[in-house]
Motif scaffolding. Structure first.
Motif, PDB file in Angstrom:
ATOM      1  N   GLU A 137       6.007   7.248   2.182  1.00  0.00           N
ATOM      2  CA  GLU A 137       6.431   8.273   3.356  1.00  0.00           C
ATOM      3  C   GLU A 137       7.548   8.545   4.049  1.00  0.00           C
ATOM      4  O   GLU A 137       8.561   8.114   4.135  1.00  0.00           O
ATOM      5  CB  GLU A 137       5.371   8.564   4.596  1.00  0.00           C
ATOM      6  N   ILE A 184       4.076   3.628  -5.649  1.00  0.00           N
ATOM      7  CA  ILE A 184       3.488   2.663  -4.018  1.00  0.00           C
ATOM      8  C   ILE A 184       3.769   4.699  -3.856  1.00  0.00           C
ATOM      9  O   ILE A 184       5.141   5.169  -3.974  1.00  0.00           O
ATOM     10  CB  ILE A 184       5.022   2.149  -3.352  1.00  0.00           C
ATOM     11  N   PRO A 185       3.137   4.788  -3.335  1.00  0.00           N
ATOM     12  CA  PRO A 185       3.157   6.370  -2.613  1.00  0.00           C
ATOM     13  C   PRO A 185       4.289   5.876  -0.977  1.00  0.00           C
ATOM     14  O   PRO A 185       4.583   4.761  -0.669  1.00  0.00           O
ATOM     15  CB  PRO A 185       1.666   6.527  -1.658  1.00  0.00           C
ATOM     16  N   GLN A 189       0.683  -0.864  -0.595  1.00  0.00           N
ATOM     17  CA  GLN A 189      -0.025   0.145   0.056  1.00  0.00           C
ATOM     18  C   GLN A 189       0.969   1.244   0.213  1.00  0.00           C
ATOM     19  O   GLN A 189       0.720   2.571  -0.911  1.00  0.00           O
ATOM     20  CB  GLN A 189      -0.879  -0.239   0.977  1.00  0.00           C
ATOM     21  N   ARG A 190       1.324   1.628   0.569  1.00  0.00           N
ATOM     22  CA  ARG A 190       3.121   2.012   1.129  1.00  0.00           C
ATOM     23  C   ARG A 190       4.383   2.110   1.623  1.00  0.00           C
ATOM     24  O   ARG A 190       3.849   0.767   1.929  1.00  0.00           O
ATOM     25  CB  ARG A 190       2.302   3.582   1.710  1.00  0.00           C
TER      26      ARG A 190
END
Length: 187
Positions: free
Chosen positions: A149, A146-147, A90-91
């Motif tokens: 952070e 893909i994000p 997801q990330r």
């Protein structure tokens, strides 16, 4: 902190391999990374001439391999510990933690890169001694949608080079981690 859940890695039930994946879901585990053929950190040149000739290594490491289709965990012996499709990610969260070092050492050795891989069914926590892995992961994730952070804002800092970034990170680490959940003290 992310709550460990069921594993999405396939093949992890084979002969105790589940423990390696289970451990990566509960705590930060040191792994080398291989991203499209480039290994982080780069392996030291083999000193044993017989091993150099045979193409083997004295030191072996557990590796997380990122390919355009999947993520694969490899044991130091080269056994497949598990794999999951890249679409399950997801990330990714990248960061840095202080490592077990004394104050007088070079600040570049005081930090380890952290890579948290978040999926629908579980989260995995990895550490790497080469901070250059972070820009490589950032680029790989961006290329594959893909994000990522970056709560400590390390990517702009690493563009200055790791020597400069390490000094800056060493001086400002407490302020950077104040509201992120990263530990301020040494791990």
């Amino acid at each position: 902190m992310f709550k460990p859940m069921t594993s999405v890695f396939a093949n992890h039930q084979i002969a105790g391999h589940y423990r390696a994946i289970d451990r990566a879901q509960k705590c930060i585990v040191p792994f080398h990374f291989e991203i499209q053929g480039q290994e982080y950190p780069k392996p030291e040149p083999e000193r044993n001439w017989l091993r150099r000739l045979s193409g083997t290594r004295s030191e072996k490491y557990a590796i997380v391999e990122l390919t355009p289709r999947q993520v694969v965990l490899w044991s130091p012996e080269g056994r497949n510990l598990g794999e999951m499709p890249l679409s399950a990610v997801q990330r990714i969260q990248i960061g840095a933690i202080r490592w077990h070092v004394s104050q007088g050492l070079d600040p570049r050795h005081a930090f380890r890169a952290t890579i948290f891989v978040l999926t629908d069914t579980g989260n995995y926590y990895f550490a790497n001694s080469d901070m250059e892995v972070l820009p490589a992961i950032f680029k790989f994730a961006h290329e594959h949608g893909i994000p990522v952070e970056d709560p400590l804002r390390l990517i702009p800092l690493l563009k200055l080079g790791w020597k400069v970034a390490a000094l800056t990170l060493h001086e400002t680490y407490s302020q950077l981690v104040a509201h992120t959940g990263y530990p301020d003290d040494k791990v």
